[in-house]
Write an enzyme that holds these catalytic residues in place. Structure first.
Site, PDB file in Angstrom:
ATOM      1  N   ASP A 265       0.826  -1.150  -0.492  1.00  0.00           N
ATOM      2  CA  ASP A 265       0.081   0.004   0.764  1.00  0.00           C
ATOM      3  C   ASP A 265       0.573   0.931  -0.084  1.00  0.00           C
ATOM      4  O   ASP A 265       2.006   1.181   0.419  1.00  0.00           O
ATOM      5  CB  ASP A 265      -0.887  -0.075   1.214  1.00  0.00           C
ATOM      6  CG  ASP A 265      -1.949   0.333   1.341  1.00  0.00           C
ATOM      7  OD1 ASP A 265      -1.952   1.752  -0.015  1.00  0.00           O
ATOM      8  OD2 ASP A 265      -2.909   1.412   2.032  1.00  0.00           O
TER       9      ASP A 265
ATOM     10  N   ASN B 278     -10.145  -3.281  -6.276  1.00  0.00           N
ATOM     11  CA  ASN B 278      -9.823  -1.727  -7.402  1.00  0.00           C
ATOM     12  C   ASN B 278     -10.622  -1.633  -8.351  1.00  0.00           C
ATOM     13  O   ASN B 278      -9.853  -0.820  -9.230  1.00  0.00           O
ATOM     14  CB  ASN B 278      -8.136  -2.473  -7.634  1.00  0.00           C
ATOM     15  CG  ASN B 278      -6.925  -2.382  -6.412  1.00  0.00           C
ATOM     16  OD1 ASN B 278      -5.971  -3.182  -5.988  1.00  0.00           O
ATOM     17  ND2 ASN B 278      -7.751  -2.050  -5.241  1.00  0.00           N
TER      18      ASN B 278
HETATM   19  C1  FPP Z   1      -1.899   0.538  -3.408  1.00  0.00           C
HETATM   20  O1  FPP Z   1      -1.191   1.545  -3.356  1.00  0.00           O
HETATM   21  C2  FPP Z   1      -1.329  -0.689  -4.107  1.00  0.00           C
HETATM   22  C3  FPP Z   1      -1.945  -1.473  -5.483  1.00  0.00           C
HETATM   23  C4  FPP Z   1      -3.139  -1.211  -5.152  1.00  0.00           C
HETATM   24  C5  FPP Z   1      -1.646  -2.013  -7.008  1.00  0.00           C
HETATM   25  C6  FPP Z   1      -0.072  -2.420  -6.319  1.00  0.00           C
HETATM   26  C7  FPP Z   1       0.398  -2.695  -7.374  1.00  0.00           C
HETATM   27  C8  FPP Z   1       2.358  -2.173  -7.557  1.00  0.00           C
HETATM   28  C9  FPP Z   1       2.641  -2.772  -6.784  1.00  0.00           C
HETATM   29  C10 FPP Z   1       2.164  -2.385  -9.070  1.00  0.00           C
HETATM   30  C11 FPP Z   1       2.447  -3.764  -9.981  1.00  0.00           C
HETATM   31  C12 FPP Z   1       2.493  -5.212  -9.333  1.00  0.00           C
HETATM   32  C13 FPP Z   1       2.808  -5.806  -9.517  1.00  0.00           C
HETATM   33  C14 FPP Z   1       2.740  -7.125  -9.292  1.00  0.00           C
HETATM   34  C15 FPP Z   1       3.848  -5.905 -11.360  1.00  0.00           C
HETATM   35  P1  FPP Z   1      -2.656   2.847  -3.950  1.00  0.00           P
HETATM   36  O2  FPP Z   1      -2.489   2.781  -4.808  1.00  0.00           O
HETATM   37  O3  FPP Z   1      -3.642   2.408  -2.725  1.00  0.00           O
HETATM   38  O4  FPP Z   1      -2.073   3.866  -2.912  1.00  0.00           O
HETATM   39  P2  FPP Z   1      -2.586   5.348  -1.310  1.00  0.00           P
HETATM   40  O5  FPP Z   1      -3.400   4.530  -0.722  1.00  0.00           O
HETATM   41  O6  FPP Z   1      -1.422   5.725  -1.404  1.00  0.00           O
HETATM   42  O7  FPP Z   1      -3.482   5.792  -2.385  1.00  0.00           O
END
Ligand code: FPP
Length: 246
Positions: free
Chosen positions: A24, A72
């Site tokens: 996250d 998501n």
């Molecule tokens: C949460 O951060 C993260 C995600 C919803 C996506 C996770 C994806 C990756 C780490 C990259 C791709 C993965 C792979 C396996 C190549 P957020 O967007 O909710 O962050 P925030 O809470 O700060 O808005």
């Protein structure tokens, strides 16, 4: 901080044997730098590479990463598309790196809503890494724990209605075999980055006895040293599994 490999195997190792991570903070990482959210996700993908390598070096046998949840899809269409693009890129271009790390890839989640080319990339990646034995890397894509439990229940109900399963014989072992994680040991350590302290529909059944470690670091900044710190915290905890301990 020690960087010596942890001996593998539940008997000889203090664990953790299975580390699950809610990655996250990509969006906040990007926002803090005045960048678009996709830049945070891209750096998040770099962190995935670092952490898989680090986990292998630390002798962790199983690593599970939450990459895309069933919730998501409610994000703006361009962000969903960016995330799918990153996953596609990862599945097509990381196989050599996974090989170098001895990583066997398994994707956990409902594939029916994914684009057909991604479903094919997943099968190819699983197939091409299947002989790697150092670390099992599970990436959760379109995964939601409640949905998984509902699907498992539906499957057992169907089997019962067809006379293939006797309802009285349904126990935890039989139920677990219906989950998407069938055959994967339960996580003993669950880490969430970015300071949020929630489980967010991730491995609800499987984490019944996991130690929860919440770290303030945003996912794109997370690396092997943060993993080691979380493991050290795990080892300081006394795990009692509902008993009274020693
Ligand atoms: C949460 O951060 C993260 C995600 C919803 C996506 C996770 C994806 C990756 C780490 C990259 C791709 C993965 C792979 C396996 C190549 P957020 O967007 O909710 O962050 P925030 O809470 O700060 O808005």
């Amino acid at each position: 901080m020690s960087t010596a490999p942890l001996p593998a195997g539940p008997e000889s190792s203090p664990g953790p044997h299975h580390v699950a991570i809610i990655m996250d903070g990509n969006g906040r990482w990007a926002k803090a730098r005045g960048l678009p959210r996709v830049a945070g996700h891209r750096r998040g993908a770099d962190a995935v590479r670092r952490v898989i390598r680090g986990a292998g070096e630390l002798g962790i046998p199983v690593l599970t990463l939450f990459a895309f949840s069933t919730e998501n899809w409610t994000r703006p269409a361009d962000e969903v598309s960016d995330l799918m693009g990153l996953l596609r890129h990862y599945l097509r271009n990381e196989l050599e790196e996974l090989g170098r790390n001895g990583a066997r890839l398994r994707v956990i989640g409902d594939r029916t809503r994914l684009a057909p080319d991604i479903v094919k990339d997943i099968s190819d990646a699983e197939q091409r890494t299947r002989s790697n034995t150092r670390i099992d890397v599970n990436i959760c894509i379109n995964y939601g724990s409640r949905d998984e439990i509902v699907q498992a229940t539906r499957s057992l109900a169907r089997k019962a209605a067809a006379g293939e399963v006797v309802p009285e014989k349904i126990d935890e072992n039989l139920f677990e075999r219906e989950l998407l994680t069938a055959g994967v040991p339960d996580p003993d350590l669950l880490i969430r980055t970015s300071g949020e302290q929630r489980i967010s529909n991730f491995l609800l059944w499987q984490c019944a006895y996991a130690e929860l470690v919440f770290v303030d670091t945003l996912w794109p900044d997370f690396g092997k040293e943060h993993l080691e710190r979380a493991i050290a915290e795990f080892r300081r905890r006394e795990r009692r599994y509902g008993g009274v301990g020693s």
